[in-house]
Design a protein around this motif. Structure first.
Motif, PDB file in Angstrom:
ATOM      1  N   MET A 283      69.189  47.217  -3.917  1.00  0.00           N
ATOM      2  CA  MET A 283      69.717  47.919  -5.496  1.00  0.00           C
ATOM      3  C   MET A 283      69.811  48.874  -4.892  1.00  0.00           C
ATOM      4  O   MET A 283      69.827  49.684  -6.263  1.00  0.00           O
ATOM      5  CB  MET A 283      67.828  47.657  -5.591  1.00  0.00           C
ATOM      6  N   SER A 284      70.144  50.058  -4.448  1.00  0.00           N
ATOM      7  CA  SER A 284      70.428  50.955  -3.970  1.00  0.00           C
ATOM      8  C   SER A 284      71.991  51.474  -5.036  1.00  0.00           C
ATOM      9  O   SER A 284      72.152  52.500  -5.137  1.00  0.00           O
ATOM     10  CB  SER A 284      71.453  51.391  -2.316  1.00  0.00           C
ATOM     11  N   LYS A 285      72.737  50.703  -4.875  1.00  0.00           N
ATOM     12  CA  LYS A 285      73.921  50.850  -5.266  1.00  0.00           C
ATOM     13  C   LYS A 285      73.963  50.268  -6.902  1.00  0.00           C
ATOM     14  O   LYS A 285      74.849  50.987  -7.730  1.00  0.00           O
ATOM     15  CB  LYS A 285      75.630  49.879  -4.374  1.00  0.00           C
ATOM     16  N   ASP A 286      73.958  49.013  -7.263  1.00  0.00           N
ATOM     17  CA  ASP A 286      74.634  48.304  -8.692  1.00  0.00           C
ATOM     18  C   ASP A 286      73.004  48.810  -9.699  1.00  0.00           C
ATOM     19  O   ASP A 286      74.026  48.811 -10.859  1.00  0.00           O
ATOM     20  CB  ASP A 286      74.319  47.254  -8.364  1.00  0.00           C
ATOM     21  N   PHE A 287      72.187  49.820  -9.035  1.00  0.00           N
ATOM     22  CA  PHE A 287      70.911  50.079  -9.971  1.00  0.00           C
ATOM     23  C   PHE A 287      71.413  51.849  -9.883  1.00  0.00           C
ATOM     24  O   PHE A 287      70.884  52.221 -10.429  1.00  0.00           O
ATOM     25  CB  PHE A 287      69.698  49.219 -10.140  1.00  0.00           C
ATOM     26  N   GLY A 288      71.844  52.822  -9.247  1.00  0.00           N
ATOM     27  CA  GLY A 288      71.802  53.974  -9.118  1.00  0.00           C
ATOM     28  C   GLY A 288      70.808  54.013  -8.605  1.00  0.00           C
ATOM     29  O   GLY A 288      69.850  54.921  -9.140  1.00  0.00           O
ATOM     30  N   ALA A 289      70.308  53.044  -7.594  1.00  0.00           N
ATOM     31  CA  ALA A 289      68.424  53.622  -6.808  1.00  0.00           C
ATOM     32  C   ALA A 289      68.245  53.494  -5.642  1.00  0.00           C
ATOM     33  O   ALA A 289      67.561  53.376  -5.574  1.00  0.00           O
ATOM     34  CB  ALA A 289      67.565  53.002  -8.099  1.00  0.00           C
ATOM     35  N   ASN A 290      69.033  54.491  -5.176  1.00  0.00           N
ATOM     36  CA  ASN A 290      69.059  54.494  -3.566  1.00  0.00           C
ATOM     37  C   ASN A 290      67.105  54.733  -3.274  1.00  0.00           C
ATOM     38  O   ASN A 290      67.206  54.512  -1.906  1.00  0.00           O
ATOM     39  CB  ASN A 290      70.005  55.776  -3.073  1.00  0.00           C
ATOM     40  N   GLY A 291      66.328  55.703  -3.953  1.00  0.00           N
ATOM     41  CA  GLY A 291      65.581  55.729  -3.244  1.00  0.00           C
ATOM     42  C   GLY A 291      64.010  54.646  -3.302  1.00  0.00           C
ATOM     43  O   GLY A 291      63.339  55.172  -3.219  1.00  0.00           O
ATOM     44  N   ILE A 292      64.760  53.535  -4.372  1.00  0.00           N
ATOM     45  CA  ILE A 292      64.296  52.596  -4.880  1.00  0.00           C
ATOM     46  C   ILE A 292      63.766  51.457  -2.793  1.00  0.00           C
ATOM     47  O   ILE A 292      62.568  51.647  -2.819  1.00  0.00           O
ATOM     48  CB  ILE A 292      64.348  51.020  -5.035  1.00  0.00           C
ATOM     49  N   ARG A 293      64.774  52.453  -2.036  1.00  0.00           N
ATOM     50  CA  ARG A 293      64.591  51.644  -1.495  1.00  0.00           C
ATOM     51  C   ARG A 293      63.924  50.088  -1.154  1.00  0.00           C
ATOM     52  O   ARG A 293      62.941  49.867  -0.394  1.00  0.00           O
ATOM     53  CB  ARG A 293      63.967  51.815  -0.014  1.00  0.00           C
ATOM     54  N   LEU A 294      65.333  48.715  -1.317  1.00  0.00           N
ATOM     55  CA  LEU A 294      64.715  47.772  -1.298  1.00  0.00           C
ATOM     56  C   LEU A 294      66.461  46.803  -1.175  1.00  0.00           C
ATOM     57  O   LEU A 294      66.830  47.029  -2.163  1.00  0.00           O
ATOM     58  CB  LEU A 294      63.474  46.955  -2.735  1.00  0.00           C
ATOM     59  N   GLY A 295      66.115  46.233   0.215  1.00  0.00           N
ATOM     60  CA  GLY A 295      67.522  45.162  -0.060  1.00  0.00           C
ATOM     61  C   GLY A 295      66.648  44.225   0.686  1.00  0.00           C
ATOM     62  O   GLY A 295      66.005  43.408   0.000  1.00  0.00           O
ATOM     63  N   ALA A 296      67.946  42.852   0.709  1.00  0.00           N
ATOM     64  CA  ALA A 296      67.515  41.604   0.753  1.00  0.00           C
ATOM     65  C   ALA A 296      68.347  41.119   1.592  1.00  0.00           C
ATOM     66  O   ALA A 296      70.120  41.195   1.796  1.00  0.00           O
ATOM     67  CB  ALA A 296      67.465  40.651  -0.745  1.00  0.00           C
ATOM     68  N   ILE A 297      68.533  40.133   2.522  1.00  0.00           N
ATOM     69  CA  ILE A 297      69.002  39.330   3.104  1.00  0.00           C
ATOM     70  C   ILE A 297      68.886  38.072   2.565  1.00  0.00           C
ATOM     71  O   ILE A 297      67.625  37.651   2.371  1.00  0.00           O
ATOM     72  CB  ILE A 297      68.511  39.173   5.132  1.00  0.00           C
ATOM     73  N   ILE A 298      70.549  37.687   2.334  1.00  0.00           N
ATOM     74  CA  ILE A 298      70.289  35.989   1.404  1.00  0.00           C
ATOM     75  C   ILE A 298      71.112  34.783   2.889  1.00  0.00           C
ATOM     76  O   ILE A 298      72.511  35.412   3.336  1.00  0.00           O
ATOM     77  CB  ILE A 298      71.055  35.938   0.152  1.00  0.00           C
ATOM     78  N   SER A 299      70.395  34.467   2.769  1.00  0.00           N
ATOM     79  CA  SER A 299      70.466  32.752   4.325  1.00  0.00           C
ATOM     80  C   SER A 299      70.074  31.513   3.590  1.00  0.00           C
ATOM     81  O   SER A 299      68.539  31.476   3.741  1.00  0.00           O
ATOM     82  CB  SER A 299      70.202  33.147   5.536  1.00  0.00           C
ATOM     83  N   GLN A 300      71.099  30.806   2.918  1.00  0.00           N
ATOM     84  CA  GLN A 300      70.943  29.176   2.119  1.00  0.00           C
ATOM     85  C   GLN A 300      70.543  28.431   3.446  1.00  0.00           C
ATOM     86  O   GLN A 300      69.624  27.416   3.405  1.00  0.00           O
ATOM     87  CB  GLN A 300      71.814  28.913   1.661  1.00  0.00           C
ATOM     88  N   ALA A 301      71.060  29.086   4.752  1.00  0.00           N
ATOM     89  CA  ALA A 301      70.912  27.002   5.680  1.00  0.00           C
ATOM     90  C   ALA A 301      70.434  27.573   6.850  1.00  0.00           C
ATOM     91  O   ALA A 301      70.081  26.880   8.077  1.00  0.00           O
ATOM     92  CB  ALA A 301      72.418  26.900   5.575  1.00  0.00           C
ATOM     93  N   ASN A 302      70.063  28.992   6.904  1.00  0.00           N
ATOM     94  CA  ASN A 302      70.152  29.048   8.475  1.00  0.00           C
ATOM     95  C   ASN A 302      68.140  29.379   8.475  1.00  0.00           C
ATOM     96  O   ASN A 302      67.881  30.309   8.926  1.00  0.00           O
ATOM     97  CB  ASN A 302      70.457  30.383   8.946  1.00  0.00           C
TER      98      ASN A 302
END
Length: 437
Positions: free
Chosen positions: A271-290
């Motif tokens: 969320m930090s960059k595309d929603f201009g919200a570094n302070g929300i502190r939320l990310g994701a790892i996307i791994s479909q097969a591992n």
């Protein structure tokens, strides 16, 4: 610190190293002394930190209108990898915007408290201490500690010389760096970290180049980790420049059949960059097969547990299709306008920049060259980056220097343009004054 002082210290040597590195980082001091024309006219104008302030009013209006926190988000809820509600909301949102070949499912996601912990997690999962992860230059400087500081993984920088780092030819440079590292250390390279769209160059990798990098990873059984944190911060480049910008295509949108084992492909977003919200502190790892990755991260997710408030707020945002559609389009429009303004300002003041951008918040600029042009007595071969940095700080303007990004050439800096116009004008004016006076 002397060797004896190091031995007698009450903290570990790895903690000492971290403390020494932290002491060199002035970013936090600068962020606590930010320019405001009325409140703090003598503060720093900070165009060195990758934050987007162009849409804060719109985002705050949404948050302050919609946030009513349910009690379960004050508990551990669904565990350290994120709530089921959030993972469903994010999967639907990314399915719409990333066009994945295989639609994302909530089981493909691990939620983290920012993308930096996500980077650290994949480094820890995929590489043992001393093993390598390839990283092309220039690179986002914080990749280095994220990948190496606690996991013990070695960053293997890839130099390109005169080769365009976004070209098919550049793929050979990755292989050369891999072979040299493995030959000289006896350790394997276990991954290739890609910043797509790129920080600090603001460009996207073409589909043919992404596929070529996948084939390289398949050849050496490396993991391809595509950090796509700027995926929706893409915009129309209205400035007359070359090379022509390349449109963004997510790694998830590529059919992997016959190219790479899907277990080796992973995407990061947040969320930090595309929603201009570094302070929300939320990310994701996307791994479909591992599935091994997901099982391993269950054991350490406690250390990257996102706040229940951030989890719930992000769910609300991503579930609101109407709001996010308007938000993303308006953000892209404002980024396009800010880029054009900054690029034209640089041109009119004789400052070289790396062209062809259409993503993220920055321009890669050669302030060292302009500084030398204004001072004929300086030798063309003199390194001047540190001198320019000190000049900028004297004028109370902060940029990120090329040295932090592993720049192959001296004198380059990253300017972040995603600021309101008055703030940006103040920063650019101070930069020119620092170079000229």
């Amino acid at each position: 610190m002397s060797h004896q002082e190091s031995i007698d210290s009450h903290i570990s040597r790895r903690a000492q190293t971290a403390a020494e590195e932290s002491a060199k980082n002035m970013m936090w001091d600068i962020m606590n002394d930010t320019w405001n024309p009325t409140i703090s006219p003598n503060g720093y104008v900070n165009v060195g930190v990758a934050e987007n302030g162009l849409m804060h009013d719109e985002l705050l209006k949404f948050i302050n209108t919609n946030l009513e926190l349910p009690a379960r988000f004050l508990t551990y809820n669904d565990g350290g990898g994120g709530s089921n509600r959030l993972k469903i909301a994010m999967s639907k949102f990314l399915n719409k915007h990333f066009n994945p070949i295989i639609p994302l499912h909530q089981s493909h996601l691990v939620i983290t408290n920012g993308v930096s912990p996500a980077i650290e997690h994949v480094s820890w999962v995929f590489a043992d201490p001393g093993e390598g992860i390839l990283l092309g230059r220039p690179y986002y400087g914080t990749f280095i500690p994220d990948i190496s500081q606690r996991p013990g993984t070695t960053v293997v920088p890839v130099s390109f010389g005169e080769c365009d780092p976004f070209s098919l030819e550049a793929v050979n440079k990755y292989e050369e760096a891999l072979k040299y590292f493995q030959r000289s250390t006896g350790n394997r390279v276990k991954g290739l970290m890609l910043c797509h769209p790129h920080n600090p160059l603001g460009r996207c990798y073409s589909r043919p180049v992404l596929i070529a990098l996948m084939r390289l990873c398949q050849k050496y059984q490396m993991h391809l980790i595509s950090d796509e944190i700027y995926a929706l911060s893409i915009w129309e480049n209205t400035v007359d420049e070359s090379p022509a910008p390349v449109k963004f295509e997510s790694v998830l949108s590529i059919n992997l059949d016959g190219i790479i084992d899907p277990q080796l492909v992973h995407v990061l977003w947040g969320m930090s960059k595309d929603f201009g919200a570094n302070g929300i502190r939320l990310g994701a790892i996307i791994s479909q097969a591992n599935r091994d990755l997901h099982e391993a991260l269950k054991g350490v997710s406690l250390y990257s547990y996102t706040s229940g408030i951030a989890d719930y707020l992000t769910s609300l945002l991503l579930e609101d299709v109407d709001f996010t559609e308007v938000y993303v389009k308006e953000n892209q429009k404002r980024l396009s306008e800010a880029y054009a303004f900054t690029a034209e300002f640089l041109k009119s003041n004789g400052i070289e920049y790396a062209p062809g951008g259409n993503a993220a918040f920055f321009l890669w600029v050669n302030l060292g060259r302009r500084y030398k042009e204004l001072r004929p007595e300086i030798s063309r071969n003199d390194e001047i980056g540190e001198v320019v940095m000190q000049r900028l700080l004297e004028y109370k303007v902060f940029l990120a220097s090329g040295g932090l990004f592993g720049s192959e050439n001296d004198g380059w800096f990253r300017i972040v343009f995603s600021h309101p116009r008055d703030y940006l004008e103040e920063a650019l004016g101070r930069i020119v004054s620092a170079l000229q006076n």
